[in-house]
Design an enzyme around this catalytic site. Structure first.
Site, short mmCIF file in Angstrom:
data_model
loop_
_atom_site.label_atom_id
_atom_site.label_comp_id
_atom_site.label_asym_id
_atom_site.label_seq_id
_atom_site.Cartn_x
_atom_site.Cartn_y
_atom_site.Cartn_z
CG HIS A 70 38.18 43.00 33.43
ND1 HIS A 70 36.91 42.54 33.22
CD2 HIS A 70 39.00 42.04 32.93
CE1 HIS A 70 36.96 41.35 32.64
NE2 HIS A 70 38.22 41.03 32.45
CG ASP A 78 34.00 44.33 33.61
OD1 ASP A 78 34.88 45.14 33.27
OD2 ASP A 78 34.20 43.11 33.74
CB SER A 115 37.77 39.40 29.60
OG SER A 115 37.76 38.54 30.70
#
Length: 403
Positions: free
Chosen positions: A123, A154, A232
């Protein structure tokens, strides 16, 4: 992390951050290789989208340093600051506050070899037209490209064109060896603040979170190390200086900030697909093709079911693997404690010789299998026991396509 409601069905409601993006999840049902409601010891969450080991596990090394400081010194140069530029496009369920997506966003990553390969979250770079990477404390940006991605877990692999002297690979550990209470360190770029280090412990294991394509990710590590938007893709590191996870999501409690509940993709999952990502650019996942929910003793009594534990099949994807194997979904609609369910379907009580007590077990078994593998299921239908052998198929690109 989804709150657990009392009653026959436990319906997850949550709000978390996935690279700064917000969305909510509700529902008890799920596709067997997709997002699943919480039952037993696991939880479904939704995004609101190496170097040498440390020499000492103690809090103080006797020379004025500490474990976090050691890990930061040894692994910090292997952490990357990622800036991804994307074209503006209509908002999606993962778009913050319904705003159009696009522009420039930042995230984290880390070097895994001397060839310039980096790991990050899918992402972080999804849809990016241009990616620039800064390594360690260098202020020099380098062009990078996505050479492999897996939205189902992911994960993305980047290739950066950078001098050898700037490539400091981090050593990958074993997430399967992590235990609750183990100390961990997160290094990343929260809110664009490069090479920020935070520390905490492994708070829980075997969580489930929702992937960007709607399916579920199993065996996720929960930590209380502070993780925020921009973290992230960064590494979650154990006391030996080894990466045991890729930081991906946080639970916000609806407040928008960190509340000490973060989630990392287990590095063992990434290990299994790393070769495919680098050589083929994508990963194939197994697919069962059912919606189902966990049978509890209380639910069994309320619905007069023939077993106290198992997985009741709600529906079966048309022409999917389970459908072809003759597995039947429910045909009677009902609403129990505000949750719409379909009753009368097969009840799975055993898979490949293993007793099944909740839906999470089915999810994990499918996630660990490959397309073409078979699952031998023991079912209860109309009070009678029967068996079915399912040849697992290729998982659709997204949960919507699987419906």
């Amino acid at each position: 992390m989804a709150a657990k409601a009392t009653g026959f069905f436990r319906t997850p409601f949550g709000s978390a951050l996935l690279g700064g993006l917000v969305v909510a999840l509700a529902g008890w049902l799920a596709i067997a290789a997709g997002w699943i409601s919480a039952e037993g010891g696991t939880t479904t969450t939704v995004a609101t989208q190496l170097a040498a080991p440390a020499a000492d596990r103690s809090a103080d090394d006797g020379d004025g340093g500490n474990l976090v400081n050691q890990i930061y010194k040894q692994d910090g140069d292997g952490v990357a600051f990622i800036e991804a530029e994307s074209p503006t496009r209509p908002s999606s369920p993962f778009s913050p506050f319904g705003q159009p997506e696009g522009g420039s966003s930042t995230g984290s990553g880390f070097v895994i070899d001397r060839k310039g390969h980096l790991l990050t979250n899918f992402h972080v770079v999804d849809g990016a037209q241009r990616i620039r990477v800064k390594l360690g404390d260098s202020e020099t940006p380098h062009r990078a490209e996505v050479i492999g991605s897996d939205p189902a877990n992911d994960v993305a692999v980047l290739k950066v064109d950078a001098p050898q002297k700037e490539l400091h690979p981090l050593r990958l550990g074993r997430s399967s060896e992590a235990e609750v209470g183990d100390p961990v360190v997160a290094i990343g770029n929260p809110f664009g603040l490069d090479r920020t280090v935070t520390s905490g412990i492994v708070s829980a294991l075997q969580r489930q979170i929702r992937a960007p394509n709607g399916f579920s990710i199993s065996n996720v590590i929960q930590t209380d190390a502070a993780i925020n938007p921009g973290n992230s893709g960064g590494p979650l590191i154990n006391a030996d200086g080894e990466v045991i996870g890729i930081n991906a999501q946080i639970q916000t409690g609806g407040g928008g900030g960190n509340v000490g509940i973060g989630f990392a993709i287990p590095i063992d999952t990434v290990r299994r697909e790393l070769r495919q990502l680098i050589e083929e650019g994508k990963v194939k996942h197994a697919y069962l093709g059912i919606k189902g929910g966990t049978v509890t003793p209380r639910l069994a009594r309320a619905l007069n079911l023939p077993v106290k534990r198992g997985v009741i099949v709600q529906s079966v994807a048309e022409d999917g693997p389970a459908d072809k194997a003759g597995i039947k979904g429910g045909g009677t609609a009902a609403t129990i404690e505000g949750v719409e369910v379909s009753l009368g379907g097969d009840i799975i009580v055993e898979a490949n010789g293993k007793r099944i007590t909740d839906m999470d077990q089915i999810i994990e078994m499918v996630n660990e299998a490959e397309p073409g593998d078979t699952m031998r299921l023991k079912l209860i239908r109309d009070g009678r026991e029967r068996t079915a052998t399912v040849t697992l198929g290729d998982r659709p690109e997204s949960l919507e396509e699987a419906r």
